[in-house]
Design an enzyme around this catalytic site. Structure first.
Site, PDB file in Angstrom:
ATOM      1  N   GLU A  59       0.813  -1.205   0.000  1.00 37.99           N
ATOM      2  CA  GLU A  59       0.000   0.000   0.000  1.00 37.99           C
ATOM      3  C   GLU A  59       0.855   1.267   0.000  1.00 37.99           C
ATOM      4  O   GLU A  59       1.608   1.495   0.950  1.00 37.99           O
ATOM      5  CB  GLU A  59      -0.901   0.033   1.242  1.00 37.99           C
ATOM      6  CG  GLU A  59      -1.762   1.293   1.286  1.00 37.99           C
ATOM      7  CD  GLU A  59      -2.482   1.512   2.612  1.00 37.99           C
ATOM      8  OE1 GLU A  59      -2.295   0.714   3.542  1.00 37.99           O
ATOM      9  OE2 GLU A  59      -3.218   2.500   2.698  1.00 37.99           O
ATOM     10  N   GLU A 158     -11.383   2.936   5.443  1.00 39.44           N
ATOM     11  CA  GLU A 158     -10.207   3.311   6.228  1.00 39.44           C
ATOM     12  C   GLU A 158     -10.341   4.768   6.656  1.00 39.44           C
ATOM     13  O   GLU A 158      -9.553   5.622   6.275  1.00 39.44           O
ATOM     14  CB  GLU A 158      -8.953   3.078   5.372  1.00 39.44           C
ATOM     15  CG  GLU A 158      -7.641   3.289   6.079  1.00 39.44           C
ATOM     16  CD  GLU A 158      -7.195   2.128   6.958  1.00 39.44           C
ATOM     17  OE1 GLU A 158      -8.012   1.242   7.261  1.00 39.44           O
ATOM     18  OE2 GLU A 158      -6.021   2.135   7.348  1.00 39.44           O
TER      19      GLU A 158
END
Ligand SMILES: *[C@@H]1O[C@H](CO)[C@@H](O)[C@H](O)[C@H]1NC(C)=O
Length: 191
Positions: A59, A158
């Site tokens: 990520e 998130e």
């Protein structure tokens, strides 16, 4: 070239983190060495995960605000590293919050990197709250784009809810409504 056959729905996904540029060290001075180490570690992890039919994710995290010393910062850097690693069970975890801060250009980035993407995360920018909180990103548009691109993986929330977590899911209720779905979202045929 990497094999691109992949089904996010049949796999367990795990985030493999890149580490940070050491304190007091120039990023450019260690970038080559850090990339080589990351690649070696990713190959090792990918081979271990493959034995369990698991998928590893990398990520890009923004270095402008959230994590100034994090090594992996843009989708381009991640794609280049995944290409060098050359393991089909490693994918890109694209957090649109970080991507917007580092690079913007979300439509083109999503289109370009879709074949690499194993997981998407969302939050409004810059507050990192609910997708329908005030901010730079137009999530109804982004969700339509993901559908039109044929993305079938998960979208992870998130974000830090501004208040109550459940009340903050109004954006999801609106999305379901826009799809003609009942509250509670999609149902399997057998339910
Ligand atoms: C937008 O993203 C695409 C895909 O990553 C890239 O090819 C293009 O150069 C980007 N455009 C700009 C202006 O950065």
């Amino acid at each position: 070239a990497m094999a691109l056959r992949f089904s996010a729905n049949l796999s367990w996904l795990i985030h493999l983190m890149a580490g940070r540029v050491p304190q007091g060290v120039e990023r450019a001075a260690v970038a080559g060495e850090m990339e080589a180490t990351f690649i070696e570690n990713l190959r090792h992890a990918a081979d271990v995960l493959a034995q369990e039919d698991m998928v590893g994710l990398v990520e890009p995290i923004n270095s402008r605000i959230t994590d100034p010393r994090y090594f992996l910062n843009t989708p381009h850097q991640a794609a280049a590293i995944l290409e060098k690693v050359g393991r089909p069970n490693l994918r890109l975890q694209l957090d649109l919050f970080h991507c917007q801060i580092m690079d913007g250009n979300l439509s083109r980035n999503l289109e370009t990197y879709l074949p690499l993407i194993g997981h998407i995360q969302i939050a409004q920018v810059p507050g990192r709250h609910e997708p329908d909180s005030p901010g730079e990103l137009n999530f109804p548009y982004i969700f339509k784009l993901l559908e039109s691109l044929g993305y079938t993986g998960y979208v992870g929330c998130e974000y830090a809810p501004k208040g109550d977590t459940i009340e903050g899911l109004g954006w999801l209720r609106s999305y379901w409504e826009s799809k003609g779905m009942k509250p509670g979202g999609p149902r399997k045929a057998t339910e």
